[in-house]
Write a protein that holds these residues in place. Structure first.
Motif, PDB file in Angstrom:
ATOM      1  N   ALA A  16       0.795  -1.424  -0.074  1.00  0.00           N
ATOM      2  CA  ALA A  16       0.097  -0.111   0.028  1.00  0.00           C
ATOM      3  C   ALA A  16       0.866   1.394  -0.229  1.00  0.00           C
ATOM      4  CB  ALA A  16      -0.888  -0.159   1.312  1.00  0.00           C
ATOM      5  N   ILE A  17       2.036   1.150   0.645  1.00  0.00           N
ATOM      6  CA  ILE A  17       3.029   2.236   0.656  1.00  0.00           C
ATOM      7  C   ILE A  17       3.497   2.752  -0.692  1.00  0.00           C
ATOM      8  CG2 ILE A  17       5.033   3.106   1.691  1.00  0.00           C
ATOM      9  CD1 ILE A  17       4.300   1.792   4.216  1.00  0.00           C
ATOM     10  N   GLN A  18       3.987   1.658  -1.217  1.00  0.00           N
ATOM     11  CA  GLN A  18       4.550   1.731  -2.508  1.00  0.00           C
ATOM     12  C   GLN A  18       3.687   2.198  -3.620  1.00  0.00           C
ATOM     13  OE1 GLN A  18       5.841  -2.287  -2.697  1.00  0.00           O
ATOM     14  NE2 GLN A  18       7.983  -1.555  -3.072  1.00  0.00           N
ATOM     15  N   HIS A  19       2.376   1.759  -3.401  1.00  0.00           N
ATOM     16  CA  HIS A  19       1.308   2.114  -4.375  1.00  0.00           C
ATOM     17  C   HIS A  19       0.985   3.692  -4.168  1.00  0.00           C
ATOM     18  CE1 HIS A  19      -2.323   2.117  -6.819  1.00  0.00           C
ATOM     19  NE2 HIS A  19      -3.017   2.185  -5.956  1.00  0.00           N
ATOM     20  N   SER A  20       0.980   4.199  -3.178  1.00  0.00           N
ATOM     21  CA  SER A  20       0.761   5.633  -2.590  1.00  0.00           C
ATOM     22  C   SER A  20       1.612   6.491  -3.294  1.00  0.00           C
ATOM     23  CB  SER A  20       0.256   5.721  -1.083  1.00  0.00           C
ATOM     24  OG  SER A  20       1.317   5.597  -0.409  1.00  0.00           O
ATOM     25  N   GLU A  21       3.224   5.925  -3.078  1.00  0.00           N
ATOM     26  CA  GLU A  21       4.201   6.581  -3.713  1.00  0.00           C
ATOM     27  C   GLU A  21       4.057   6.683  -5.340  1.00  0.00           C
ATOM     28  OE1 GLU A  21       7.566   4.483  -2.124  1.00  0.00           O
ATOM     29  OE2 GLU A  21       7.534   5.466  -0.274  1.00  0.00           O
ATOM     30  N   PHE A  22       3.680   5.488  -5.761  1.00  0.00           N
ATOM     31  CA  PHE A  22       3.482   5.664  -7.271  1.00  0.00           C
ATOM     32  C   PHE A  22       2.433   6.392  -7.575  1.00  0.00           C
ATOM     33  CE2 PHE A  22       5.166   0.944  -7.752  1.00  0.00           C
ATOM     34  CZ  PHE A  22       6.447   1.529  -7.839  1.00  0.00           C
ATOM     35  N   LEU A  23       1.313   6.454  -7.011  1.00  0.00           N
ATOM     36  CA  LEU A  23       0.150   7.404  -7.454  1.00  0.00           C
ATOM     37  C   LEU A  23       0.549   8.737  -7.352  1.00  0.00           C
ATOM     38  CD1 LEU A  23      -2.850   5.851  -5.664  1.00  0.00           C
ATOM     39  CD2 LEU A  23      -2.367   6.074  -8.092  1.00  0.00           C
ATOM     40  N   ILE A  24       1.302   9.161  -6.161  1.00  0.00           N
ATOM     41  CA  ILE A  24       1.897  10.630  -6.197  1.00  0.00           C
ATOM     42  C   ILE A  24       2.867  10.864  -7.223  1.00  0.00           C
ATOM     43  CG2 ILE A  24       3.222  12.195  -4.653  1.00  0.00           C
ATOM     44  CD1 ILE A  24       2.298  10.533  -2.298  1.00  0.00           C
ATOM     45  N   ARG A  25       3.774   9.921  -7.482  1.00  0.00           N
ATOM     46  CA  ARG A  25       4.680  10.087  -8.631  1.00  0.00           C
ATOM     47  C   ARG A  25       4.154  10.428  -9.937  1.00  0.00           C
ATOM     48  NH1 ARG A  25       7.593   5.280 -10.756  1.00  0.00           N
ATOM     49  NH2 ARG A  25       5.604   5.041 -11.383  1.00  0.00           N
ATOM     50  N   ASP A  26       3.123   9.577 -10.278  1.00  0.00           N
ATOM     51  CA  ASP A  26       2.442   9.523 -11.492  1.00  0.00           C
ATOM     52  C   ASP A  26       1.468  10.907 -11.582  1.00  0.00           C
ATOM     53  OD1 ASP A  26       3.374   7.147 -12.286  1.00  0.00           O
ATOM     54  OD2 ASP A  26       1.657   6.041 -11.762  1.00  0.00           O
ATOM     55  N   ALA A  27       0.925  11.419 -10.488  1.00  0.00           N
ATOM     56  CA  ALA A  27       0.260  12.608 -10.518  1.00  0.00           C
ATOM     57  C   ALA A  27       1.012  13.806 -10.625  1.00  0.00           C
ATOM     58  CB  ALA A  27      -0.501  12.807  -9.105  1.00  0.00           C
ATOM     59  N   PHE A  28       2.152  13.657 -10.383  1.00  0.00           N
ATOM     60  CA  PHE A  28       3.007  14.957 -10.414  1.00  0.00           C
ATOM     61  C   PHE A  28       3.567  14.726 -11.821  1.00  0.00           C
ATOM     62  CE2 PHE A  28       7.675  16.208 -10.371  1.00  0.00           C
ATOM     63  CZ  PHE A  28       7.415  17.508  -9.788  1.00  0.00           C
ATOM     64  N   VAL A  29       4.123  13.568 -12.345  1.00  0.00           N
ATOM     65  CA  VAL A  29       4.331  13.662 -13.810  1.00  0.00           C
ATOM     66  C   VAL A  29       3.267  14.172 -14.769  1.00  0.00           C
ATOM     67  CG1 VAL A  29       5.077  12.077 -15.554  1.00  0.00           C
ATOM     68  CG2 VAL A  29       5.986  11.886 -13.534  1.00  0.00           C
ATOM     69  N   THR A  30       1.971  13.705 -14.326  1.00  0.00           N
ATOM     70  CA  THR A  30       0.991  14.190 -15.223  1.00  0.00           C
ATOM     71  C   THR A  30       0.721  15.443 -14.949  1.00  0.00           C
ATOM     72  OG1 THR A  30      -0.204  11.717 -15.122  1.00  0.00           O
ATOM     73  CG2 THR A  30      -1.425  13.592 -15.756  1.00  0.00           C
ATOM     74  N   GLY A  31       0.701  15.873 -13.905  1.00  0.00           N
ATOM     75  CA  GLY A  31       0.758  17.535 -13.622  1.00  0.00           C
ATOM     76  C   GLY A  31       1.711  18.326 -14.159  1.00  0.00           C
ATOM     77  N   ILE A  32       2.903  17.972 -14.444  1.00  0.00           N
ATOM     78  CA  ILE A  32       4.054  18.874 -15.076  1.00  0.00           C
ATOM     79  C   ILE A  32       3.257  19.355 -16.472  1.00  0.00           C
ATOM     80  CG2 ILE A  32       6.284  18.629 -16.149  1.00  0.00           C
ATOM     81  CD1 ILE A  32       6.907  16.805 -14.026  1.00  0.00           C
ATOM     82  N   GLY A  33       2.974  18.412 -17.177  1.00  0.00           N
ATOM     83  CA  GLY A  33       2.129  18.904 -18.659  1.00  0.00           C
ATOM     84  C   GLY A  33       1.030  19.951 -18.348  1.00  0.00           C
ATOM     85  N   TYR A  34       0.260  19.781 -17.386  1.00  0.00           N
ATOM     86  CA  TYR A  34      -0.618  20.775 -17.226  1.00  0.00           C
ATOM     87  C   TYR A  34       0.036  22.308 -16.441  1.00  0.00           C
ATOM     88  CZ  TYR A  34      -4.363  23.089 -14.817  1.00  0.00           C
ATOM     89  OH  TYR A  34      -5.328  24.007 -14.296  1.00  0.00           O
ATOM     90  N   ILE A  35       1.068  22.050 -15.896  1.00  0.00           N
ATOM     91  CA  ILE A  35       1.517  23.285 -15.315  1.00  0.00           C
ATOM     92  C   ILE A  35       2.438  23.911 -16.533  1.00  0.00           C
ATOM     93  CG2 ILE A  35       3.491  24.134 -14.072  1.00  0.00           C
ATOM     94  CD1 ILE A  35       3.093  21.979 -11.849  1.00  0.00           C
ATOM     95  N   ARG A  36       2.953  23.169 -17.537  1.00  0.00           N
ATOM     96  CA  ARG A  36       3.627  23.788 -18.600  1.00  0.00           C
ATOM     97  C   ARG A  36       2.643  24.434 -19.471  1.00  0.00           C
ATOM     98  NH1 ARG A  36       7.267  19.637 -21.492  1.00  0.00           N
ATOM     99  NH2 ARG A  36       8.280  19.859 -19.469  1.00  0.00           N
ATOM    100  N   GLN A  37       1.539  23.940 -19.865  1.00  0.00           N
ATOM    101  CA  GLN A  37       0.368  24.530 -20.527  1.00  0.00           C
ATOM    102  C   GLN A  37       0.047  25.829 -19.624  1.00  0.00           C
ATOM    103  OE1 GLN A  37      -2.731  21.637 -20.914  1.00  0.00           O
ATOM    104  NE2 GLN A  37      -1.744  20.555 -22.536  1.00  0.00           N
ATOM    105  N   ARG A  38      -0.074  26.041 -18.709  1.00  0.00           N
ATOM    106  CA  ARG A  38      -0.615  27.028 -17.836  1.00  0.00           C
ATOM    107  C   ARG A  38       0.187  28.230 -17.968  1.00  0.00           C
ATOM    108  NH1 ARG A  38      -5.448  27.634 -15.448  1.00  0.00           N
ATOM    109  NH2 ARG A  38      -4.358  28.874 -13.675  1.00  0.00           N
ATOM    110  N   LEU A  39       1.712  27.906 -18.182  1.00  0.00           N
ATOM    111  CA  LEU A  39       2.815  28.659 -18.184  1.00  0.00           C
ATOM    112  C   LEU A  39       2.505  29.530 -19.319  1.00  0.00           C
ATOM    113  CD1 LEU A  39       5.665  27.174 -16.285  1.00  0.00           C
ATOM    114  CD2 LEU A  39       4.154  29.062 -15.223  1.00  0.00           C
TER     115      LEU A  39
END
Length: 142
Positions: free
Chosen positions: A119-142
């Motif tokens: 469960a701990i590894q799964h939550s770490e993967f979810l956070i990492r994946d959300a961060f990676v996905t969010g980078i594209g969104y942040i780039r679009q907003r800039l």
């Protein structure tokens, strides 16, 4: 029948594809299977020197420098495999899985390296994946 009388019907084309081409890994895998079938079609087992000479004839002049300094057939084949085989970027594959729409018959998860985790590894993967996905969104907003 000797080594020089191999089955010409299965003689592979010259390998001309650059190792950095988009489809290099899959095209090389096909070429390698054809080349090995061609070598295996000889009635007598060819020597390593004969295999290396035959390999030289199935490479374009642009690809030959990749193996020019290889002392034998086995090392030449290892050099080709190192140059043409790419490792799967599982982080990118997981990003595609979470952001793209799957087409009928398409498997987006095949390169995600899915496995049982805690469960701990799964939550770490979810956070990492959300961060990676969010980078594209942040780039679009800039």
């Amino acid at each position: 029948r000797d080594f020089t009388a191999m089955d010409l019907c299965i003689k592979p084309d010259r390998l001309q594809l650059h190792p950095q081409a988009d489809n290099a890994t899959s095209a090389f895998a096909h070429w390698l299977a054809c080349f090995e079938a061609y070598i295996g079609s000889a009635t007598d087992q060819p020597s390593e020197a004969q295999k290396l000479q035959n390999l030289y004839t199935r490479l374009s002049s642009d690809i030959f420098p990749l193996i020019r300094d290889a002392p034998n057939y086995i090392e030449a084949m290892e050099l080709l495999k190192e140059n043409y085989t790419r490792s799967i970027n599982t982080l990118y594959a997981r990003h595609l899985l979470s952001t793209q729409h799957q087409l009928p018959g398409e498997s987006l998860a095949r390169n995600c390296n899915c496995q049982a985790v805690s469960a701990i590894q799964h939550s770490e993967f979810l956070i990492r994946d959300a961060f990676v996905t969010g980078i594209g969104y942040i780039r679009q907003r800039l």
